[in-house]
Design a protein around this motif. Structure first.
Motif, short mmCIF file in Angstrom:
data_model
loop_
_atom_site.label_atom_id
_atom_site.label_comp_id
_atom_site.label_asym_id
_atom_site.label_seq_id
_atom_site.Cartn_x
_atom_site.Cartn_y
_atom_site.Cartn_z
N THR A 11 -4.26 -4.77 3.77
CA THR A 11 -4.14 -5.06 5.20
C THR A 11 -5.50 -5.08 5.88
OG1 THR A 11 -3.62 -2.73 5.43
CG2 THR A 11 -1.79 -4.28 5.58
N ALA A 37 0.82 -1.22 0.00
CA ALA A 37 0.00 0.00 0.00
C ALA A 37 0.85 1.27 0.00
CB ALA A 37 -0.93 0.02 1.20
N GLN A 93 -6.63 5.27 -1.19
CA GLN A 93 -7.18 4.31 -0.25
C GLN A 93 -7.11 2.85 -0.66
OE1 GLN A 93 -10.85 6.86 0.26
NE2 GLN A 93 -10.81 5.80 2.23
N THR A 95 -4.99 0.05 1.01
CA THR A 95 -5.23 -0.42 2.37
C THR A 95 -6.10 -1.67 2.38
OG1 THR A 95 -7.10 1.08 2.59
CG2 THR A 95 -4.98 1.86 3.41
#
Lengths: 423, 303
Positions: free
Chosen positions: A405, A256, A399, A402
């Motif tokens: 994770t 990311a 975004q 992410t």
């Protein structure tokens, strides 16, 4: 008496100070001449495709502008190129301050149509030149059936792999499916200690990487009707697969936060087994001098069950912005810039593909590019004609990484929500 | 007392004379402080297109959208953690360093000069240098760890210092402390030098232990210096932008944004919401300062 005079003087001074200061937030500057004097200055802001001062796009555009000025002595083109990383925020600030250029290259265009400041393509480019533009990409430059964005340069994506690392890991042929890709990437990571698959999901170009993977699972950024479908079941499943890929240690750590530019460099240094790239990766490999041309291979991007039949095609658009009285000057400059000679010079310099049909045809004989050129015909493009594409793009870039994770469904839901909030 | 309007013209002129000297300052405050604050409030109630075209009034929608934003809560909590951790650690370190620099030792002058370096260097430069040092592949830290044979024990993911939000945030706190320590140390050092030698003599005669002397004599006398340094640090750190921007850009996602960084991130596409974020920031900082002044009994101590 003296005192009073001084007081009045100081008050007056401070008042002028305040007034002049207020006056500085004015409309676009009118210093650019205009039609009255005959001499016109227009401003071009473009992305810098170079990898350093030696091949900066400033040099390319200045060269075009000088040649144009020689042919048209009363039109001067001021050139400013901006690094990709800062381009969108700098241009956004120019527009927000109403200090925008006449011609903009490298960004999305649809929001300017909505703002009512974009010229139609037919207003600023000759009909013959316009019909010479690659039709797929020209179509993506349309808003409600009218073309505004004029493709300047194009590229398509394929997967690059390091043959030496593959041999060391005991892999005989490059993967075509996701399962093979995961097994191969893990083999490279475990047997050579290098990164198996380079997965750039940082903000620089997370949209390209994500779309390539979505396409591999029958997903995409929009559905068949053209509405955003970022949180589709296929896309969520795609990120679940990517999460597993990253967790298995087959990718670089924390995808990311890793950007394309850095990972391409690492691939060129021989530190990455596989990575998705465009022809622009080729000069980076050549410059690094670690991999010979026989040391790496280029194949179609693997999908879940087989290689992609339609890969990601990217065009960078030119859009002309209305500043009042520069239309004729802008038109004569763009007519000049879209010649085959200028197109080929640009694409040879940066190893990209042309936007015009005639220039593309003359390039398809080049074996290095032939595969990429062929892919252009079936490419899937970004939904760039949506008025809010630039906003959605920012949401994706910031975004989507992410989802590696966090919970993919939550992250994609959130992006979808911000994408449809404006519709 | 008669009001100004009742004064004859000449006396009115004399009464207004100080305005001549205050005028420039008042104009500056009006222009550089009050006007932007007014604009900030005004914009926060308007609806702008991402390109800055006014689309009409937004009422309270910018605020409701901001408060419903799933990132908003975590970002505000993180901002408070950021201020608390950075200011707290800075003050602790500075108290120690100032004490050290108040001793006489050879080379003290050079050491005091050296302390200015992190303060004098551009914060952005410092942040970039730290980002390079923390690079997972080529950074100085990981090269050192590799030479010590510790890198393989950590594993690639653990050693990616700025890639994981928690590790990145801890490192950014460390950098913020690093750049805040010089100012706080000098403030406390100045405070230490105002403590008269007699009170230490008196403490010694009374048989106070060194720790007792520090707690009962030095710290209370340092109170004004500590208050000033803390207050200025709280405001500076809350508004701090370059460290976070240069080291992680607030990423991954919005997971290392503070409210100041988030305000900038919002500005790219949501100008009105960004303005409402800055109104919230403005309110937070005014509230923090007021609470702080109240708790510390500011007027008696410093003014």
């Amino acid at each position: 008496m003296k005192q009073r005079l001084a007081a009045a003087a100081v008050l007056g001074l401070s008042a002028t100070l305040a007034l002049t200061a207020c006056g500085s937030s004015s409309k676009p500057s009118s210093s650019s001449g205009g039609s009255t004097s005959g001499a016109v200055a227009i401003k071009l802001v473009a992305a810098d495709y170079g990898t350093g001062p030696a091949n900066s796009s400033q040099t390319y555009w200045q060269h075009v502008a000088d040649a144009f000025h020689q042919a048209n002595p009363n039109i001067t083109v001021q050139v400013q190129t901006i690094d990709w990383n800062d381009l969108s925020s700098k241009v956004q600030t120019m527009i927000q301050n109403k200090q925008y250029p006449d011609i903009l290259e490298g960004l999305t265009y649809a929001q300017y149509v909505q703002d009512g400041i974009a010229y139609k393509a037919s207003d600023v480019l000759d009909a013959a030149a316009l019909s010479n533009i690659n039709p797929i990409f020209a179509k993506a430059g349309e808003v409600n059936g009218t073309e505004y964005g004029i493709p300047w340069t194009t590229s398509s994506r394929a997967m690059f792999y390091n043959k030496k690392l593959f041999t060391r890991a005991g892999i005989s042929s490059p993967p075509t499916t996701w399962d093979q890709l995961k097994a191969d990437a893990k083999a490279v990571a475990q047997k050579t200690g290098k990164t198996g698959f380079g997965l750039p999901l940082g903000s620089e170009e997370a949209q390209a990487e994500s779309l390539l993977w979505f396409l591999g699972n029958g997903g995409g950024l929009t559905d068949a009707s053209g509405k955003y479908a970022i949180n589709s079941a296929q896309n969520i499943a795609t990120y679940q697969y990517l999460q597993g890929l990253a967790k298995s240690g087959a990718t670089e750590p924390d995808p990311a936060t890793k950007n394309r530019t850095d990972l391409w460099q690492q691939f060129a240094q021989g530190d990455i087994g596989m990575i998705n790239g465009s022809p622009a990766l080729i000069p980076i490999i050549q410059k690094a001098g670690v991999l010979q041309s026989s040391g790496y291979g280029v194949v179609a991007v693997p999908g879940k069950t087989g290689p992609l039949t339609s890969t990601v095609g990217v065009a960078d658009y030119v859009v002309a912005l209305d500043k009042g009285d520069h239309r004729a000057a802008v038109k004569s400059f763009l007519d000049f810039a879209y010649s085959d000679q200028n197109q080929l010079a640009f694409d040879n310099e940066y190893d990209l593909l042309p936007a015009t049909t005639s220039a593309t045809n003359s390039m398809s004989g080049n074996p290095q590019f032939a595969g990429f050129v062929k892919n252009l015909g079936t490419a899937t493009l970004y939904p760039s004609s949506q008025a809010d594409w630039s906003t959605v793009l920012t949401a994706i870039q910031k975004q989507i990484g992410t989802a590696i994770t966090g919970d993919p469904r939550n992250v994609l839901d959130q992006i979808q929500q911000s994408a449809t909030a404006g519709q | 007392m008669s009001s100004l309007s009742n004064l004859p013209p000449r006396r009115l002129g004399r009464a207004a004379a100080p305005l001549g000297w205050l005028g420039p300052a008042i104009a500056l405050i009006g222009f550089a402080v009050l006007w932007p604050v007014y604009e900030m409030f005004r914009i926060s109630f308007q609806h702008y297109s991402p390109d800055g075209f006014l689309l009409g009034s937004a009422g309270f929608r910018n605020y409701t959208k901001l408060f419903q934003d799933p990132n908003f809560g975590p970002i505000m909590l993180r901002s408070l953690l950021w201020v608390g951790a950075v200011v707290g650690l800075t003050m602790l370190v500075s108290l120690g360093v100032a004490q050290l620099f108040n001793q006489r030792f050879p080379g003290r002058r050079v050491a005091r000069w050296a302390l200015i370096a992190p303060w004098a260097a551009s914060v952005m430069m410092t942040a970039i240098i730290f980002r390079w040092m923390l690079d997972p592949n080529t950074g100085a830290l990981n090269l050192l760890l590799r030479d010590l044979g510790l890198l393989s024990k950590l594993g690639t993911s653990q050693a990616d210092w700025l890639g994981r939000p928690d590790a990145a945030f801890a490192w950014m706190i460390a950098v913020a402390v690093f750049v805040s320590v010089p100012f706080s140390t000098y403030t406390i050092l100045a405070g230490l030098q105002t403590v008269p030698a007699e009170v230490y003599e008196a403490a010694e005669i009374d048989g106070a232990s060194p720790s007792r002397t520090y707690l009962a004599v030095t710290l209370p006398l340092l109170r004004p210096a500590i208050l000033v340094a803390t207050l200025i640090n709280v405001m500076n750190v809350f508004n701090s932008f370059p460290i976070i921007w240069e080291m992680t850009r607030g990423g991954p996602g919005y997971e290392t944004n503070t409210s100041t960084v988030y305000m900038f991130n919002l500005k790219q596409n949501f100008i009105g919401q960004s303005a409402s974020m800055s109104v919230v920031n403005f309110a937070v900082i005014v509230a923090m300062v007021l609470v702080f002044l109240r708790v510390s009994n500011w007027k008696k101590e410093v003014a």
